[in-house]
Every structure is written in C-alpha cells, then in structure tokens.
Motif scaffolding. Sequence first.
Motif, PDB file in Angstrom:
ATOM      1  N   GLY A  21      19.581  -6.591  83.527  1.00 52.71           N
ATOM      2  CA  GLY A  21      19.618  -5.151  83.721  1.00 52.71           C
ATOM      3  C   GLY A  21      18.420  -4.496  83.076  1.00 52.71           C
ATOM      4  O   GLY A  21      17.627  -5.127  82.397  1.00 52.71           O
ATOM      5  N   TYR A  22      18.302  -3.213  83.285  1.00 55.61           N
ATOM      6  CA  TYR A  22      17.109  -2.493  82.865  1.00 55.61           C
ATOM      7  C   TYR A  22      17.505  -1.218  82.134  1.00 55.61           C
ATOM      8  O   TYR A  22      17.498  -0.137  82.688  1.00 55.61           O
ATOM      9  CB  TYR A  22      16.250  -2.144  84.080  1.00 55.61           C
ATOM     10  N   PRO A  23      17.842  -1.321  80.844  1.00 57.05           N
ATOM     11  CA  PRO A  23      18.340  -0.145  80.160  1.00 57.05           C
ATOM     12  C   PRO A  23      17.347   0.988  80.066  1.00 57.05           C
ATOM     13  O   PRO A  23      17.737   2.133  79.966  1.00 57.05           O
ATOM     14  CB  PRO A  23      18.695  -0.665  78.762  1.00 57.05           C
ATOM     15  N   GLN A  24      16.052   0.705  80.066  1.00 57.96           N
ATOM     16  CA  GLN A  24      15.095   1.794  79.939  1.00 57.96           C
ATOM     17  C   GLN A  24      14.721   2.378  81.297  1.00 57.96           C
ATOM     18  O   GLN A  24      14.413   3.543  81.403  1.00 57.96           O
ATOM     19  CB  GLN A  24      13.829   1.299  79.229  1.00 57.96           C
ATOM     20  N   ALA A  25      14.756   1.552  82.332  1.00 59.52           N
ATOM     21  CA  ALA A  25      14.309   2.024  83.636  1.00 59.52           C
ATOM     22  C   ALA A  25      15.448   2.320  84.590  1.00 59.52           C
ATOM     23  O   ALA A  25      15.233   2.795  85.677  1.00 59.52           O
ATOM     24  CB  ALA A  25      13.393   0.987  84.274  1.00 59.52           C
ATOM     25  N   ALA A  26      16.667   2.031  84.182  1.00 59.86           N
ATOM     26  CA  ALA A  26      17.795   2.223  85.087  1.00 59.86           C
ATOM     27  C   ALA A  26      17.958   3.688  85.442  1.00 59.86           C
ATOM     28  O   ALA A  26      17.739   4.557  84.628  1.00 59.86           O
ATOM     29  CB  ALA A  26      19.087   1.721  84.433  1.00 59.86           C
ATOM     30  N   PRO A  27      18.341   3.998  86.702  1.00 56.95           N
ATOM     31  CA  PRO A  27      18.601   5.391  87.048  1.00 56.95           C
ATOM     32  C   PRO A  27      19.697   5.958  86.160  1.00 56.95           C
ATOM     33  O   PRO A  27      20.670   5.290  85.849  1.00 56.95           O
ATOM     34  CB  PRO A  27      19.065   5.303  88.509  1.00 56.95           C
ATOM     35  N   ASN A  28      19.533   7.184  85.748  1.00 65.55           N
ATOM     36  CA  ASN A  28      20.510   7.821  84.873  1.00 65.55           C
ATOM     37  C   ASN A  28      21.358   8.787  85.678  1.00 65.55           C
ATOM     38  O   ASN A  28      20.879   9.839  86.086  1.00 65.55           O
ATOM     39  CB  ASN A  28      19.787   8.579  83.751  1.00 65.55           C
ATOM     40  N   PRO A  29      22.629   8.458  85.945  1.00 72.42           N
ATOM     41  CA  PRO A  29      23.448   9.337  86.772  1.00 72.42           C
ATOM     42  C   PRO A  29      23.762  10.643  86.076  1.00 72.42           C
ATOM     43  O   PRO A  29      24.263  11.568  86.694  1.00 72.42           O
ATOM     44  CB  PRO A  29      24.727   8.520  87.000  1.00 72.42           C
ATOM     45  N   TYR A  30      23.515  10.723  84.767  1.00 73.29           N
ATOM     46  CA  TYR A  30      23.851  11.932  84.037  1.00 73.29           C
ATOM     47  C   TYR A  30      22.652  12.853  83.875  1.00 73.29           C
ATOM     48  O   TYR A  30      22.756  13.920  83.297  1.00 73.29           O
ATOM     49  CB  TYR A  30      24.387  11.578  82.653  1.00 73.29           C
ATOM     50  N   ALA A  31      21.470  12.410  84.294  1.00 76.43           N
ATOM     51  CA  ALA A  31      20.275  13.223  84.095  1.00 76.43           C
ATOM     52  C   ALA A  31      20.393  14.519  84.872  1.00 76.43           C
ATOM     53  O   ALA A  31      20.989  14.586  85.932  1.00 76.43           O
ATOM     54  CB  ALA A  31      19.040  12.457  84.552  1.00 76.43           C
ATOM     55  N   LYS A 368      17.653  18.675  69.184  1.00 79.38           N
ATOM     56  CA  LYS A 368      18.441  18.390  67.990  1.00 79.38           C
ATOM     57  C   LYS A 368      19.691  17.566  68.286  1.00 79.38           C
ATOM     58  O   LYS A 368      20.167  16.829  67.408  1.00 79.38           O
ATOM     59  CB  LYS A 368      18.844  19.694  67.297  1.00 79.38           C
ATOM     60  N   TYR A 369      20.238  17.700  69.495  1.00 82.37           N
ATOM     61  CA  TYR A 369      21.504  17.041  69.814  1.00 82.37           C
ATOM     62  C   TYR A 369      21.362  16.219  71.088  1.00 82.37           C
ATOM     63  O   TYR A 369      20.595  16.562  71.987  1.00 82.37           O
ATOM     64  CB  TYR A 369      22.619  18.078  69.946  1.00 82.37           C
ATOM     65  N   ALA A 370      22.136  15.117  71.170  1.00 78.27           N
ATOM     66  CA  ALA A 370      21.865  14.084  72.167  1.00 78.27           C
ATOM     67  C   ALA A 370      22.940  13.912  73.227  1.00 78.27           C
ATOM     68  O   ALA A 370      22.879  12.957  74.002  1.00 78.27           O
ATOM     69  CB  ALA A 370      21.641  12.742  71.458  1.00 78.27           C
ATOM     70  N   ALA A 371      23.943  14.785  73.298  1.00 80.64           N
ATOM     71  CA  ALA A 371      24.929  14.681  74.372  1.00 80.64           C
ATOM     72  C   ALA A 371      24.274  15.046  75.706  1.00 80.64           C
ATOM     73  O   ALA A 371      23.234  15.707  75.742  1.00 80.64           O
ATOM     74  CB  ALA A 371      26.107  15.595  74.087  1.00 80.64           C
ATOM     75  N   GLU A 372      24.899  14.607  76.804  1.00 79.43           N
ATOM     76  CA  GLU A 372      24.332  14.839  78.128  1.00 79.43           C
ATOM     77  C   GLU A 372      25.426  15.235  79.112  1.00 79.43           C
ATOM     78  O   GLU A 372      26.547  14.742  79.050  1.00 79.43           O
ATOM     79  CB  GLU A 372      23.625  13.580  78.637  1.00 79.43           C
ATOM     80  N   CYS A 373      25.072  16.143  80.044  1.00 83.20           N
ATOM     81  CA  CYS A 373      25.954  16.519  81.144  1.00 83.20           C
ATOM     82  C   CYS A 373      25.132  16.613  82.418  1.00 83.20           C
ATOM     83  O   CYS A 373      23.982  17.039  82.390  1.00 83.20           O
ATOM     84  CB  CYS A 373      26.626  17.866  80.894  1.00 83.20           C
ATOM     85  N   GLU A 374      25.755  16.212  83.542  1.00 81.01           N
ATOM     86  CA  GLU A 374      25.084  16.289  84.836  1.00 81.01           C
ATOM     87  C   GLU A 374      25.824  17.319  85.673  1.00 81.01           C
ATOM     88  O   GLU A 374      26.683  16.989  86.466  1.00 81.01           O
ATOM     89  CB  GLU A 374      25.073  14.915  85.504  1.00 81.01           C
ATOM     90  N   GLY A 375      25.506  18.600  85.466  1.00 78.58           N
ATOM     91  CA  GLY A 375      26.296  19.667  86.058  1.00 78.58           C
ATOM     92  C   GLY A 375      25.792  20.210  87.371  1.00 78.58           C
ATOM     93  O   GLY A 375      26.371  21.160  87.893  1.00 78.58           O
ATOM     94  N   ILE A 376      24.726  19.654  87.932  1.00 81.51           N
ATOM     95  CA  ILE A 376      24.217  20.195  89.188  1.00 81.51           C
ATOM     96  C   ILE A 376      25.186  19.905  90.330  1.00 81.51           C
ATOM     97  O   ILE A 376      25.557  20.788  91.091  1.00 81.51           O
ATOM     98  CB  ILE A 376      22.812  19.628  89.497  1.00 81.51           C
ATOM     99  N   THR A 377      25.613  18.662  90.457  1.00 82.03           N
ATOM    100  CA  THR A 377      26.574  18.323  91.505  1.00 82.03           C
ATOM    101  C   THR A 377      27.847  17.711  90.937  1.00 82.03           C
ATOM    102  O   THR A 377      28.898  17.811  91.553  1.00 82.03           O
ATOM    103  CB  THR A 377      25.963  17.339  92.513  1.00 82.03           C
ATOM    104  N   ARG A 378      27.756  17.072  89.775  1.00 86.40           N
ATOM    105  CA  ARG A 378      28.922  16.384  89.220  1.00 86.40           C
ATOM    106  C   ARG A 378      29.352  17.148  87.976  1.00 86.40           C
ATOM    107  O   ARG A 378      28.905  16.908  86.862  1.00 86.40           O
ATOM    108  CB  ARG A 378      28.580  14.926  88.937  1.00 86.40           C
TER     109      ARG A 378
END
Length: 527
Positions: A21-31, A368-378
């Motif tokens: 797998g590719y942890p650095q290059a993998a598509p990020n579904p949450y971006a 400062k903070y590292a949580a992520e949300c993908e709110g455009i469609t999901r």
Amino acid sequence: MTQPPPPPPPNQPPPPPPGYGYPQAAPNPYAQQPPYGYGYPTPPQAPTPNPNPKRKLNAQAVIIVSAVAAIALIIGSGVWYSSTKDGQSGDDKNNATGTGATSGATPDTKAPANTASKVLFQIPEPAIGADENSATVVGSWLTDSVYAKSGHAEIVGYDPEKGTKLWTVPLPGPVCAASRHTTDSHQTAIVYEPAMPTKDKPSHGCSQVAAIDLDAGKQLWTRTVRSGDQVINLNNVTVSANTVAVGSTSGGAAFDITGKALWAPKPTDTCYDAGYGGGEKLVAVRKCGSYGARQLDIQTIDPVSGKVLSEYAMAKGIEDASIVTTNPLVVAADVNRSAGDGSGISDIFSIDNKTGQLRTKISVPGDKYAAECEGITRIEYCTKLAVGNDRIYLPTENHDGTGEYSKTNEIVAFDLATGKQDGRRADAGDGWTISPLRMDGGNVIAYKRPPYDKGGQVVSIDAGTFAQTKLMENPATKAVREVEFSMQPEFAELIYADGRLYMSQVFAHKPSSTGGTRYLAIAYGTG
C-alpha cells in the motif's frame, strides 16, 4: 554512480515498500476536495436560489413518500441507534473510526493482562479491472458474529476472530459510499454503481442504494431515487433508527429499512438536502443559494416523517458543513476556506438539538489541530476526533519531539457549552502521534501511530485525569509494520472493540509492478 538513499532518521517511518500500500500517496477520501471521477458522480448544477429558501418548520412542508428533499449521508463512523452496555450512544464501538457521543457512563473496555497483540488475519486486496487505476472499497462494520468489509463490487462477511469468509453479497458495480451506522438488528446501507467501469465508461454514476443485513449476509432491497423522471446520483448514505437516508446535489431521499419510500426530492424545490448525519438522531445539511452566497441550515428532523424539529442557520457564505455527531449536535465547517490545510475544519459549532440555538463556536485553526472532515459531498465523514462528556476531543498537529528528527502531538478537549479548552492534554510520547477513535463510556479510545521500528498502540484516556492505559500494542516485525503503516486513521477505517483492532483500506489499487501482496484489511487481537 547513483548513491543509495540514506536510512530513515530515528523515530520516522520509512517509505512504504512495494506491495503493502501507499500511505503517503494513497487518495484521501476525507480531503476537502470534490471526489469526482471514478466511483463518484459528477454533481448536477445546484438549484437556483429563491427569495424564501427555508423549509418551514412544520409537517405540512415536508411531503412524505416521494416529495421532500431530505437525505442521510454516508457516515464516516458508525453509531448504532440503540444504547449499548458500555453506556455509549449507540454501538459506535463496533463501527469504523467513530465520533461516538456519550453521557459519561462507566467505560466498558478493560485492559488485558497481556497487551501484546497478534495478527488474527489479513485480507488480500481485491483484484481490479485492467481499465481501472483504483476502486473504492469504503465500508466496514463489526457485529458480535461478523466483521464485514466492502470489497470490489461486493460486501463480504468474515469470522471476526479467524477471518474465514462467512458470506458474500455480490453487487453489479463498485461501492461508492457506506453508512457506518446500523439499525438495532445490524442492518446498514450502501450506495453503489449499477455496472462495472469500462474503458469507454469509467463511471456509471452512483445511483443505487441498498440495505444489507450484516448478520444474515443478505441484500434486503435496492432502490433508485428520482427527481421528477430523472434518476439521480447519490453522494452519501446514513442510517438513523430504522431510516436509510441518502443525499446529493439534486436533493435527498429516505427509505424505511423495509424498503418503503419515506420521501424524495421535489423538482420544484429551490433548496436541497445535501446530506445527513445519522445515529441517535437524523440531521440534515440543507443548502440554499448559489456558490459564494450560500445559506446552510442545520436541521434536526424526524426520521420517519421528515418533519423539522429544530433548525440552526449558519452564517451566509459558509459553503459546506460536516455533521460530527447528532446527539449532542456538533457541526464542523471550513469558514471562508480559512483552515488552509484541506482538513475541512476551521470552526466547530455546538448546537442545541431541541431549540436549534448555537451553544458555542470553537475556533480550531488547521495549523494547530489535525482532525479532518470531508463535507463537500460526504457530510458525515469526519476522522481523528471524538465527542463525549459534553466535550470534543481533537489531536493537535504534529510538532517536534525531544529526540532528533522526532515528531509528536497531543489530544486536547474543548467544552461544548463554553467553547473553552480545559487545559488537559494526553501526550502521544516522543516519536508517536495520537488520534481519537471513539468514546468508551466517559473515556476516549485512541490510536497511537508508532515510530518506524515499533507497532502501533490502542490506549484508553481517562476522562478525569487524562491518564493513558495501554490496551494493545501491535507486533513490531517488519512485514506487519508495513501493513499497519498503510492503514493510518487519516486515510483508512479503524474499528476497535472487545480487544480487537480492525484496520482497512478505502481504496484498492492495481497490482504493483514489483509484485508482493497488498492487503484490504488486517485484524489484531490480544489474549
């Protein structure tokens, strides 16, 4: 002569080797970017605004069974609707990377006598077609009798300890989205394509919604959603009580878990439900207006009738919002695109479910903070955070540790009534980084990414003292580490429950030219 690359510095993970797998290059579904292209529909034009955009707060304005636009969205992490023995809201502990809310009940998870884990099983990544570069395999669930995971155009159930295949639900096309919530009887929902991609048609649109019985391993029904006479593509799906809700830029729809239609988009509606948060309550993100002049309303609605129970109007100009939890109601947004890091979060909104009034707004800058949300469609896809004890728990961004080249971070808590940080921190430790997974009663279950030469850990953080109790430490052997590094919380699905950790991919890739096996999922267990 070309010199060989230097070894990785201490406490830093090495580049992933081929075949894991590719942890650095993998598509990020949450971006925070539209996931158009393979496996995702290209959204139609947003409706034109009108002078009176808001849905009325009464039952008459919500037309049941193929009338109103309201939809539940694919949620990132699953919270079952009923209460469980550990005092959590729902069965969040059994679904992927959750943000489960809790009233502060006694934690159910106990540290084992031996925290060293072993690999219970690994599931090889599924083969994808010659015309595909990657395929979505989003969706994982855990019940008492099955660990279920989306494969390529299928849902497969496995024995949760042995990994033996128990059942397969074949699908005509790839999975696009999956609810992490289930009903009390372990039924959930997915969105998928009606056919497999081809060279000439790489996507057939995500037009199909289906209910899946996870214990029985059966597809209960499949439906499409129409706006007028047009079948629409769906961006997300969620479950609340016995309601399956789906959302899109053409509006939302909902079905009873039996397959009965509850509501559908209204072609003449100039506003639309872009998606929902599910679990204990059903919350719609309703959009009105055009880009740059958007009006978002956060509406708690009845999951059977669609009646609006309360509503909070966000400031004009906020384009997208994510539902973090529905009870308490917590919403994340990137106000004026100010986060600056693609995380989708610059501010957290704590809202009173009953009145629709804002309790507090919390600034959480992306640097400062590292949580992520993908709110455009999901709308319900948030990771690396948890809500409980009327607080939201967030990881800080990585910063320098005490060792040379080392990085570390902490988990901090903000009060959802006052918006203030309480000053306590759970330190990851030098060379480690820590991310919340879910609540366990009043405590926080967190995953710790290790230095490159160790295995990851799962810990419980005490709600009062913030002291950490180690629940699991994974093997440090090279082959196992390589798989674990390819499935980190920011781009994978993690479930921890009953002394077992399940990590799984959300994308499958073409086979590596160098050979080797890549894995769809890995399971660890203690004891």
